[in-house]
Every structure is written in structure tokens, then in C-alpha cells.
Design a protein around this motif. Sequence first.
Motif, PDB file in Angstrom:
ATOM      1  N   ASN A  54       0.834  -1.210   0.000  1.00  0.00           N
ATOM      2  CA  ASN A  54       0.000   0.000   0.000  1.00  0.00           C
ATOM      3  C   ASN A  54       0.860   1.248   0.000  1.00  0.00           C
ATOM      4  O   ASN A  54       0.496   2.258  -0.595  1.00  0.00           O
ATOM      5  N   LEU A  55       1.994   1.187   0.666  1.00  0.00           N
ATOM      6  CA  LEU A  55       2.908   2.326   0.709  1.00  0.00           C
ATOM      7  C   LEU A  55       3.514   2.595  -0.662  1.00  0.00           C
ATOM      8  O   LEU A  55       3.608   3.729  -1.106  1.00  0.00           O
ATOM      9  N   VAL A  56       3.902   1.552  -1.351  1.00  0.00           N
ATOM     10  CA  VAL A  56       4.613   1.700  -2.616  1.00  0.00           C
ATOM     11  C   VAL A  56       3.680   2.058  -3.758  1.00  0.00           C
ATOM     12  O   VAL A  56       4.018   2.877  -4.610  1.00  0.00           O
ATOM     13  N   PHE A  57       2.499   1.503  -3.781  1.00  0.00           N
ATOM     14  CA  PHE A  57       1.641   1.661  -4.948  1.00  0.00           C
ATOM     15  C   PHE A  57       0.584   2.747  -4.819  1.00  0.00           C
ATOM     16  O   PHE A  57      -0.296   2.847  -5.666  1.00  0.00           O
ATOM     17  N   GLN A  58       0.618   3.581  -3.814  1.00  0.00           N
ATOM     18  CA  GLN A  58      -0.352   4.674  -3.701  1.00  0.00           C
ATOM     19  C   GLN A  58       0.312   5.989  -4.097  1.00  0.00           C
ATOM     20  O   GLN A  58       1.361   6.350  -3.565  1.00  0.00           O
ATOM     21  N   PRO A  59      -0.299   6.727  -5.014  1.00  0.00           N
ATOM     22  CA  PRO A  59       0.288   7.993  -5.468  1.00  0.00           C
ATOM     23  C   PRO A  59       0.355   9.055  -4.371  1.00  0.00           C
ATOM     24  O   PRO A  59       1.245   9.899  -4.374  1.00  0.00           O
ATOM     25  N   THR A  60      -0.588   9.037  -3.428  1.00  0.00           N
ATOM     26  CA  THR A  60      -0.551  10.040  -2.364  1.00  0.00           C
ATOM     27  C   THR A  60       0.680   9.865  -1.485  1.00  0.00           C
ATOM     28  O   THR A  60       1.229  10.852  -0.978  1.00  0.00           O
ATOM     29  N   VAL A  61       1.124   8.631  -1.303  1.00  0.00           N
ATOM     30  CA  VAL A  61       2.333   8.388  -0.508  1.00  0.00           C
ATOM     31  C   VAL A  61       3.539   8.976  -1.227  1.00  0.00           C
ATOM     32  O   VAL A  61       4.386   9.628  -0.613  1.00  0.00           O
ATOM     33  N   TRP A  62       3.605   8.788  -2.541  1.00  0.00           N
ATOM     34  CA  TRP A  62       4.728   9.333  -3.304  1.00  0.00           C
ATOM     35  C   TRP A  62       4.670  10.863  -3.330  1.00  0.00           C
ATOM     36  O   TRP A  62       5.705  11.528  -3.323  1.00  0.00           O
ATOM     37  N   ALA A  63       3.465  11.426  -3.343  1.00  0.00           N
ATOM     38  CA  ALA A  63       3.340  12.880  -3.259  1.00  0.00           C
ATOM     39  C   ALA A  63       3.861  13.374  -1.910  1.00  0.00           C
ATOM     40  O   ALA A  63       4.515  14.422  -1.835  1.00  0.00           O
ATOM     41  N   GLY A  64       3.583  12.619  -0.853  1.00  0.00           N
ATOM     42  CA  GLY A  64       4.114  12.977   0.468  1.00  0.00           C
ATOM     43  C   GLY A  64       5.620  12.949   0.500  1.00  0.00           C
ATOM     44  O   GLY A  64       6.269  13.839   1.074  1.00  0.00           O
TER      45      GLY A  64
END
Length: 152
Positions: A54-64
Motif C-alpha cells: 500500500n505504501l509503494v503503490f499509492q500515489p498520495t504516498v509518493w506525493a508525500g
Amino acid sequence: MLTDTVCAALSAAGLGIAGLTAYRKRFLAATRIAAYALIPLGLALTGVLDWVTNLVFQPTVWAGFGVLGLSWALFMISRAAERRSGGTRKERRSAAAAERTGLSAGASEPALGPGRGATGVKAAGRSKARGGTSSGTDDFSDIEAILKKHGI
């Protein structure tokens, strides 16, 4: 679900290799291989892999992560600009205050003239008490006497 299956397959293959290594009478190496082989299965059973996916594949995490990187870059730029401009606000204030009083920023006290230090005043007082004039040679003769006394 797919990650659990992959982890179980990796663990089974690792335990098979550990069994072959133990068959060759290399028990220490087999124990290490078995320990490594059980790690993916343990991660799958605890739910850590779901959290990581979930951490790797969510765009909001990468935006963070992007926002954190931008914050770090701005912090480093401000530090570099501060060094280039000549210091912190406190240092600039003290330099401005010293400039207003007529001292340079690094000066602490006005320098004394030659032969007017603490030893020069004492030597001048002794030579005047003897009736002579004070000179810089009296200071050096005292120093020479001290050095001779200590054998230097």
C-alpha cells in the motif's frame, strides 16, 4: 493474496535448499539458510507486506515523499544562502552594534602601545624608583634573567 503466495513459495524453496545443505553435513550454513527462508513467510503472516505494498503503490504516498524532499531542498538552500550572506541575524546585529560604537566586529579591546603591557608598567615603575628612565630593554632584561634562572 498474491504476495502471500509468493512469500510462501520463497520460504518453501529456501527450506528445500536448507534441507539439501544439511544433507551435505553443513549444519551451520543450513541453519542460516532456513532462517533467511522463513523471513518472507513471517512478513506475510504479520501483514507487513500489505502495508508495504500500500505504501509503494499509492500515489498520495509518493506525493508525500515529494513534499518531504522539497522541504529538505528548501532547507538546504536556505542554509547555503545564510552561509554565503555572512552569518545569522544575531551575528549581523552584533556587527552593526560594534560598527556604531566605532569598534570592528572582531575587536575586543584597544591594543596597548609597545612597552605598556602589565610587565612594562612594573618595569617602568621600578626603573623610575631607581631614578632611571624606562625603556624596552628593562623588560627584556627581566625576561632574560628568568630564562637564565631556569636554564633556558
